[in-house]
Scaffold this motif. Structure first.
Motif, PDB file in Angstrom:
ATOM      1  N   ALA A  18       0.812  -1.060  -0.033  1.00 48.80           N
ATOM      2  CA  ALA A  18       0.127  -0.058   0.049  1.00 48.80           C
ATOM      3  C   ALA A  18       0.856   1.149  -0.102  1.00 48.80           C
ATOM      4  N   LEU A  19       1.916   1.152   0.785  1.00 47.93           N
ATOM      5  CA  LEU A  19       2.762   2.424   0.707  1.00 47.93           C
ATOM      6  C   LEU A  19       3.636   2.732  -0.586  1.00 47.93           C
ATOM      7  N   VAL A  20       3.919   1.691  -1.157  1.00 46.59           N
ATOM      8  CA  VAL A  20       4.566   1.721  -2.371  1.00 46.59           C
ATOM      9  C   VAL A  20       3.584   2.228  -3.445  1.00 46.59           C
ATOM     10  N   PHE A  21       2.183   1.658  -3.649  1.00 41.75           N
ATOM     11  CA  PHE A  21       1.321   2.198  -4.097  1.00 41.75           C
ATOM     12  C   PHE A  21       1.164   3.647  -4.162  1.00 41.75           C
ATOM     13  N   LEU A  22       0.908   4.099  -2.771  1.00 47.36           N
ATOM     14  CA  LEU A  22       0.895   5.609  -2.422  1.00 47.36           C
ATOM     15  C   LEU A  22       1.886   6.593  -3.177  1.00 47.36           C
ATOM     16  N   ALA A  23       3.195   5.909  -2.985  1.00 44.05           N
ATOM     17  CA  ALA A  23       4.320   6.842  -3.402  1.00 44.05           C
ATOM     18  C   ALA A  23       4.079   6.893  -4.873  1.00 44.05           C
ATOM     19  N   LEU A  24       3.984   5.709  -5.666  1.00 46.11           N
ATOM     20  CA  LEU A  24       4.026   5.776  -6.927  1.00 46.11           C
ATOM     21  C   LEU A  24       2.938   6.693  -7.552  1.00 46.11           C
ATOM     22  N   ALA A  25       1.639   6.748  -6.666  1.00 46.41           N
ATOM     23  CA  ALA A  25       0.562   7.503  -7.154  1.00 46.41           C
ATOM     24  C   ALA A  25       0.825   9.053  -6.913  1.00 46.41           C
ATOM     25  N   ASP A  26       1.572   9.297  -5.874  1.00 52.17           N
ATOM     26  CA  ASP A  26       2.062  10.338  -5.700  1.00 52.17           C
ATOM     27  C   ASP A  26       2.710  10.991  -6.550  1.00 52.17           C
ATOM     28  N   THR A  27       3.908  10.302  -6.827  1.00 50.55           N
ATOM     29  CA  THR A  27       5.033  10.584  -8.022  1.00 50.55           C
ATOM     30  C   THR A  27       4.184  10.645  -9.186  1.00 50.55           C
ATOM     31  N   VAL A  28       3.380   9.930  -9.757  1.00 46.70           N
ATOM     32  CA  VAL A  28       2.909  10.275 -10.941  1.00 46.70           C
ATOM     33  C   VAL A  28       1.896  11.579 -10.987  1.00 46.70           C
ATOM     34  N   ALA A  29       1.168  11.770  -9.830  1.00 46.57           N
ATOM     35  CA  ALA A  29       0.584  12.907  -9.655  1.00 46.57           C
ATOM     36  C   ALA A  29       1.465  14.263 -10.063  1.00 46.57           C
ATOM     37  N   THR A  30       2.376  14.058  -9.110  1.00 43.27           N
ATOM     38  CA  THR A  30       3.578  15.279  -9.236  1.00 43.27           C
ATOM     39  C   THR A  30       4.009  15.474 -10.560  1.00 43.27           C
ATOM     40  N   LEU A  31       4.452  14.295 -11.326  1.00 37.55           N
ATOM     41  CA  LEU A  31       4.989  14.158 -12.812  1.00 37.55           C
ATOM     42  C   LEU A  31       3.811  14.794 -13.641  1.00 37.55           C
ATOM     43  N   THR A  32       2.704  14.591 -13.581  1.00 29.66           N
ATOM     44  CA  THR A  32       1.692  14.842 -14.509  1.00 29.66           C
ATOM     45  C   THR A  32       0.943  16.201 -14.272  1.00 29.66           C
ATOM     46  N   LYS A  33       1.008  16.654 -13.165  1.00 27.44           N
ATOM     47  CA  LYS A  33       0.281  17.953 -12.969  1.00 27.44           C
ATOM     48  C   LYS A  33       0.539  19.221 -13.717  1.00 27.44           C
ATOM     49  N   PRO A  34      -0.164  19.941 -14.071  1.00 27.09           N
ATOM     50  CA  PRO A  34      -0.022  21.244 -14.947  1.00 27.09           C
ATOM     51  C   PRO A  34       1.296  21.852 -14.524  1.00 27.09           C
ATOM     52  N   GLY A  35       2.363  22.231 -15.236  1.00 26.88           N
ATOM     53  CA  GLY A  35       3.441  22.870 -15.030  1.00 26.88           C
ATOM     54  C   GLY A  35       4.484  21.814 -14.332  1.00 26.88           C
ATOM     55  N   GLY A  36       4.190  20.426 -14.096  1.00 26.44           N
ATOM     56  CA  GLY A  36       4.873  19.498 -13.917  1.00 26.44           C
ATOM     57  C   GLY A  36       6.139  19.083 -14.442  1.00 26.44           C
ATOM     58  N   LEU A  37       6.957  18.023 -14.010  1.00 24.43           N
ATOM     59  CA  LEU A  37       8.263  17.920 -14.525  1.00 24.43           C
ATOM     60  C   LEU A  37       7.915  16.961 -15.953  1.00 24.43           C
ATOM     61  N   LEU A  38       6.723  16.271 -15.924  1.00 26.39           N
ATOM     62  CA  LEU A  38       6.699  15.733 -17.255  1.00 26.39           C
ATOM     63  C   LEU A  38       6.276  16.932 -18.396  1.00 26.39           C
ATOM     64  N   GLU A  39       5.592  17.866 -18.145  1.00 25.31           N
ATOM     65  CA  GLU A  39       5.288  18.871 -19.073  1.00 25.31           C
ATOM     66  C   GLU A  39       6.831  19.711 -19.214  1.00 25.31           C
ATOM     67  N   ASP A  40       7.381  19.915 -18.246  1.00 22.94           N
ATOM     68  CA  ASP A  40       8.574  20.427 -18.414  1.00 22.94           C
ATOM     69  C   ASP A  40       9.592  19.757 -19.515  1.00 22.94           C
ATOM     70  N   PHE A  41       9.624  18.435 -19.338  1.00 14.65           N
ATOM     71  CA  PHE A  41      10.374  17.412 -20.084  1.00 14.65           C
ATOM     72  C   PHE A  41       9.981  17.325 -21.547  1.00 14.65           C
ATOM     73  N   LEU A  42       8.773  17.516 -21.810  1.00 12.19           N
ATOM     74  CA  LEU A  42       8.222  17.397 -23.078  1.00 12.19           C
ATOM     75  C   LEU A  42       8.515  18.801 -23.579  1.00 12.19           C
ATOM     76  N   LYS A  43       8.530  19.963 -22.939  1.00  6.29           N
ATOM     77  CA  LYS A  43       8.833  21.220 -23.494  1.00  6.29           C
ATOM     78  C   LYS A  43      10.343  21.193 -23.900  1.00  6.29           C
TER      79      LYS A  43
END
Length: 92
Positions: free
Chosen positions: A52-77
């Motif tokens: 459960a803790l690993v799942f929550l950490a992964l979910a938090d990481t995905v949320a951080t990466l995919t939020k508007p202005g997040g790391l994924l958006e920065d990387f793609l730009k």
């Protein structure tokens, strides 16, 4: 849960107590004893808790990466939106 009588609520309560007492273990033999007993009680359900803790950490990481202005958006730009504007040229 794999232990009889261990509901998610009971596990959560025990984890909260363990987290609150953990910093006191070095100073208090009573806190150490209580933490040891809680750890023994939680042992049968720890694989489930860890998943459960690993799942929550992964979910938090995905949320951080995919939020508007997040790391994924920065990387793609091509870089951080607030950082360097240096980009490689296709004509080099």
């Amino acid at each position: 849960m794999t232990a009889p009588g261990m509901t998610p609520e009971k596990v959560a309560d025990k984890l909260r107590v363990l987290a609150a007492l953990a910093p006191l273990v070095a100073e208090s033999p009573t806190a150490a004893k209580v933490c040891g007993e809680l750890a023994r009680e939680l042992r049968p359900v720890m694989p489930t808790v860890m998943r459960a803790l690993v799942f929550l950490a992964l979910a938090d990481t995905v949320a951080t990466l995919t939020k508007p202005g997040g790391l994924l958006e920065d990387f793609l730009k091509g870089g951080p939106s607030t950082g360097s504007t240096t980009k490689t040229s296709d004509t080099e």
